[in-house]
Design an enzyme around this catalytic site. Sequence first.
Site: not given
Ligand SMILES: CN[C@@H]1CN(c2cccc(OC)c2)S(=O)(=O)c2sc(S(N)(=O)=O)cc21
Ligand SMILES: [Zn+2]
Length: 261
Positions: A63, A93, A95, A105, A118, A198-199
């Site tokens: 992603h 990470h 976007h 975003e 982020h 946001t994912t």
């Molecule tokens: C794929 N999603 C990212 C990975 N994460 C993830 C992975 C597994 C479980 C989970 O929740 C239980 C969260 S995370 O919490 O590190 C975040 S934060 C975030 S954003 N764009 O909102 O900053 C994207 C992701």
């Molecule tokens: Zn993010």
Amino acid sequence: GSTWGYGEENGPSLWHKDYPVAQGSRQSPIDIVPSEASFDPRLAPIQLSYDQCTSINISNNGHSVVVEFDDSDDRSVIHGGALPNPYRLRQFHFHWGEKGCHGSEHTVAGKAFVSELHLVHWNAEKYKTFGQAAQEPDGLSVLGIFLETGDDHRWLHKITDALYMVKFKGSVSDFKGFNPKCLLPSSLHFWTYPGSLTTPPLHESVIWIVLKEPIVVSEKQMGKFRMLVFNGEEEDLRSRMENNFRSPQPLKGRKVLASFK
Ligand SMILES: CN[C@@H]1CN(c2cccc(OC)c2)S(=O)(=O)c2sc(S(N)(=O)=O)cc21
Ligand SMILES: [Zn+2]
């Protein structure tokens, strides 16, 4: 397809089928309208204590490209803003869009930026694990930093030079000694509001802190992010990693606070 993504078949408009919270009351990102944000003098300045931070690796999770940190103690934390206590740095990470297009975003009065960084933190004082914190309303805090194009960013090359090692989904490479403080703009003026990941799983567990001042990176540096691919090395279908952003979601009555006039 079964797993979510940013394509026609599995993109943001379809996420609500597997993750109904996508239509919840505190979803992210949002369009930040500065004239409607309220200056709150009680907001403490943001403080990033990253000097002892320990980056571990850089990876492609299919992603985005992610740099993970050792979050087994309070060596790297963010505090201030509307945060009740320090939150521990877990990962950062990005976007981004396709060449010459926008990919942030959050937007500011409808303006999108070329990319958005982020920095994900979690409330280790209140919750035992990251996974648990990620499901609690005050569990996470993500610091969002806009990227706009101009000159080369003098430190971003440390990341872009490593991207060839994580071209494919599932690839991981050592990435030690990187301190993300070098990616901050000069001003820490910010907006803050209650939102979500946001994912997927789109948990409504994020206290968002979005910096007003973007950092400047070159189009050439952004181009290196676009050599990443969403697919694994063994998959036939090659798809360039770009446009991995969700668009702004309804505010639903939320108030955005500003740390500056
Ligand atoms: C794929 N999603 C990212 C990975 N994460 C993830 C992975 C597994 C479980 C989970 O929740 C239980 C969260 S995370 O919490 O590190 C975040 S934060 C975030 S954003 N764009 O909102 O900053 C994207 C992701
Ligand atoms: Zn993010």
